[in-house]
Design an enzyme around this catalytic site. Structure first.
Site, PDB file in Angstrom:
ATOM      1  N   ASN A   1      46.840  15.645  55.979  1.00 56.64           N
ATOM      2  CA  ASN A   1      45.578  16.032  55.365  1.00 56.64           C
ATOM      3  C   ASN A   1      45.869  17.044  54.260  1.00 56.64           C
ATOM      4  O   ASN A   1      47.018  17.427  54.029  1.00 56.64           O
ATOM      5  CB  ASN A   1      44.582  16.568  56.406  1.00 56.64           C
ATOM      6  CG  ASN A   1      45.100  17.809  57.134  1.00 56.64           C
ATOM      7  OD1 ASN A   1      45.777  18.666  56.556  1.00 56.64           O
ATOM      8  ND2 ASN A   1      44.786  17.907  58.430  1.00 56.64           N
ATOM      9  N   ARG A   2      44.838  17.471  53.567  1.00 59.38           N
ATOM     10  CA  ARG A   2      45.032  18.357  52.414  1.00 59.38           C
ATOM     11  C   ARG A   2      45.755  19.643  52.801  1.00 59.38           C
ATOM     12  O   ARG A   2      46.733  20.044  52.160  1.00 59.38           O
ATOM     13  CB  ARG A   2      43.685  18.692  51.773  1.00 59.38           C
ATOM     14  CG  ARG A   2      43.810  19.503  50.476  1.00 59.38           C
ATOM     15  CD  ARG A   2      42.484  20.178  50.120  1.00 59.38           C
ATOM     16  NE  ARG A   2      41.436  19.219  49.890  1.00 59.38           N
ATOM     17  CZ  ARG A   2      41.148  18.685  48.704  1.00 59.38           C
ATOM     18  NH1 ARG A   2      41.853  19.023  47.631  1.00 59.38           N
ATOM     19  NH2 ARG A   2      40.150  17.831  48.571  1.00 59.38           N
ATOM     20  N   ALA A   3      45.300  20.296  53.875  1.00 61.65           N
ATOM     21  CA  ALA A   3      45.895  21.572  54.280  1.00 61.65           C
ATOM     22  C   ALA A   3      47.355  21.401  54.678  1.00 61.65           C
ATOM     23  O   ALA A   3      48.207  22.234  54.340  1.00 61.65           O
ATOM     24  CB  ALA A   3      45.092  22.182  55.433  1.00 61.65           C
ATOM     25  N   GLU A   4      47.659  20.325  55.401  1.00 65.62           N
ATOM     26  CA  GLU A   4      49.041  20.080  55.839  1.00 65.62           C
ATOM     27  C   GLU A   4      49.970  19.853  54.658  1.00 65.62           C
ATOM     28  O   GLU A   4      51.098  20.370  54.625  1.00 65.62           O
ATOM     29  CB  GLU A   4      49.072  18.868  56.773  1.00 65.62           C
ATOM     30  CG  GLU A   4      48.465  19.137  58.146  1.00 65.62           C
ATOM     31  CD  GLU A   4      48.230  17.879  58.958  1.00 65.62           C
ATOM     32  OE1 GLU A   4      48.060  17.995  60.187  1.00 65.62           O
ATOM     33  OE2 GLU A   4      48.209  16.774  58.359  1.00 65.62           O
TER      34      GLU A   4
ATOM     35  N   ASP B   1      43.669  10.618  64.002  1.00 64.04           N
ATOM     36  CA  ASP B   1      44.240   9.571  64.860  1.00 64.04           C
ATOM     37  C   ASP B   1      43.601   8.218  64.557  1.00 64.04           C
ATOM     38  O   ASP B   1      44.274   7.186  64.523  1.00 64.04           O
ATOM     39  CB  ASP B   1      44.027   9.915  66.338  1.00 64.04           C
ATOM     40  CG  ASP B   1      44.699  11.217  66.741  1.00 64.04           C
ATOM     41  OD1 ASP B   1      45.736  11.554  66.144  1.00 64.04           O
ATOM     42  OD2 ASP B   1      44.184  11.898  67.643  1.00 64.04           O
TER      43      ASP B   1
END
EC number: 2.7.1.167
Length: 463
Positions: A191-194, A260
């Site tokens: 995701n964006r943060a990761e 998921d």
């Protein structure tokens, strides 16, 4: 039925549901009056559960503790007909348990019980042996990494190497800073943060999004890099250009487990030979289903079909289309029409139009527009259904419905590289041509027309 091998961190999700209407006299914290308890499969098991819901055969591989939670966990997996032969018991750790406290349908606190130490050498070998045994009989692999100790660098790389050697699709849901761990995977779904955390790059612009995905592709040799962007959908690279697959607007109740759902639906879509773009659209629809429910929810094929039938990610209002295409450097082709009773002639025309450039935008006359042009008995097919049918064609990238008799405002705003009209416009003024870099007149396939189909139906009915 596709066979998928899922390897990763197994998590038991426990929920306490109730209401909170007062503070504790012991401390300034809310008191929950429990009304209901529930247990869900989490982590890699939730990925497996999503795949089962999408009619796949699933082999699950991971580790649980030698405890009551672990035994209940295995029983729950078997009840869902998930193959548990690859699940090992580690006597040195507890089964990972996440307890969520829900008051008035709002999560107020989460309590985690876990051990995140790496697995011992014996357990790692057994997991790899199971992977090696199953790799030939399965269609694809998902590595679901929650950073709980199962997927260390060495094991992850060995599994990716084996999958590639056997020409199997392998997708990874990553965690942590070091993405070299996932090098040479078919696809990863941060995701964006990761992704910001891993690359130390703020993904606050199209340029930085494109740069981040290029790094994944070139530095880490990820075949199909993408990033999930919550309400902004999924971004990926196509022919080196950034493409955004917009999300499907829906009220969000709980995002638990949405990642998921995305990786499960992407895997099955790609194994069914969908393009990456179509796979992302399917995954967005699946995610739209689960975020509309509380807890680690599931999306059925029927629910996804309902979402896709209600709307389609390719069908956009003009404002959203312009926003989507704002930073595209690809050649945009535009054509328009009524496309009532979609037939082979239409499909052939649109395929030829798409071949002239990279992105095909189709302007579609609204029902009211067609009535003004062709009379009150038309259209035969509603604008909603006509738009959906057009959007379902792989050659069509976007559909925009317009209310005017002619799409002059649409063409002026879009400023396409190529404006395509039928060859019957020869020696006629092509409306909007002044706003396009090039105008192309294209022959229709002979023997096909909506009017002819309508007349044939009338004759058949009268006979």
């Amino acid at each position: 039925m596709k066979k998928i091998l899922v390897i990763g961190d197994l998590i038991a999700d426990y929920y306490l549901w109730g209401k909170s209407e007062r503070l504790s006299p012991e401390a300034p914290v809310p008191v929950l009056e429990v009304k209901k308890e529930s247990k869900n499969l989490g982590g890699a098991a939730n990925v497996a559960n999503n795949l089962i819901s999408l009619k796949a055969k699933v082999f699950l591989c991971g580790v649980v503790g030698d405890d009551l939670e672990g035994k209940h966990f295995i029983s729950a997996l078997k009840a869902r007909e998930i193959d548990t032969s690859g699940i090992l018991t580690d006597k040195t750790r507890c089964t990972t348990l996440k307890t969520r406290i829900i008051a008035q349908n709002q999560q107020i606190v989460r309590v985690d019980k876990e051990i995140k130490d790496p697995l011992n050498a014996d357990l790692r070998k057994k997991l790899l042996d199971f992977f090696t045994e199953k790799i030939q009989e399965i269609d694809g692999v998902i590595l679901s990494d929650y950073n709980k100790g199962v997927l260390d660098f060495e094991l992850t790389q060995k599994m990716i190497t084996l999958a590639n050697q056997h020409h199997k699709l392998i997708l990874c849901d990553p965690k942590g800073k070091d993405y070299s761990k996932y090098s040479h995977a078919s696809l990863i779904t941060p995701n964006r943060a990761e992704l910001e955390h891993a690359l130390h790059l703020k993904l606050d612009s199209h340029a930085n999004l494109s740069k981040a995905l290029q790094i994944l592709k070139e530095t880490y040799q990820i075949a199909m890099p993408l990033v999930t962007l919550s309400e902004q959908g999924i971004a990926f690279l196509e022919k080196g250009e950034l493409v955004n697959c917009p999300t499907i607007a829906k009220e969000v109740y709980d995002v638990t487990g949405a990642g998921d759902t995305v990786i499960a639906s992407l895997t099955l879509s790609l194994l069914e030979s969908m393009s990456l773009k179509d796979a992302c659209e399917f995954a967005n629809a699946a995610a739209a289903v689960v975020v509309g429910k509380m807890g680690s929810a599931l999306a059925s094929l029927e629910e996804i079909a309902l979402i896709l039938n209600q709307t389609h990610p390719k069908i956009l209002p003009l404002e959203k289309l312009l926003e989507t295409l704002e930073h595209h450097q690809q050649k945009i082709v535009f054509t328009n029409g009524c496309f009532d009773l979609l037939h082979k002639g239409h499909a052939s025309y649109l395929q030829k139009a798409k071949a002239l450039g990279d992105i095909l935008v189709v302007g579609l006359n609204s029902d009211n527009s067609i009535k003004r042009l062709k009379g009150n008995k038309r259209p035969i097919v509603s604008e909603k259904d006509r738009a959906f049918l057009l959007a379902s064609l792989s050659c069509v990238d976007y559909v925009v419905v317009f209310e005017e008799d002619a799409p002059i405002k649409l063409i002026q705003a879009l400023k396409p590289d190529i404006l395509v009209k039928g060859a019957d416009y020869l020696n006629k003024e092509v409306i909007g041509s002044e706003f396009a870099k090039e105008t192309h007149l294209m022959e229709f396939e002979e023997g096909y027309s909506t009017s002819a189909i309508i007349e044939k139906i009338k004759r058949t009915h009268n006979d």
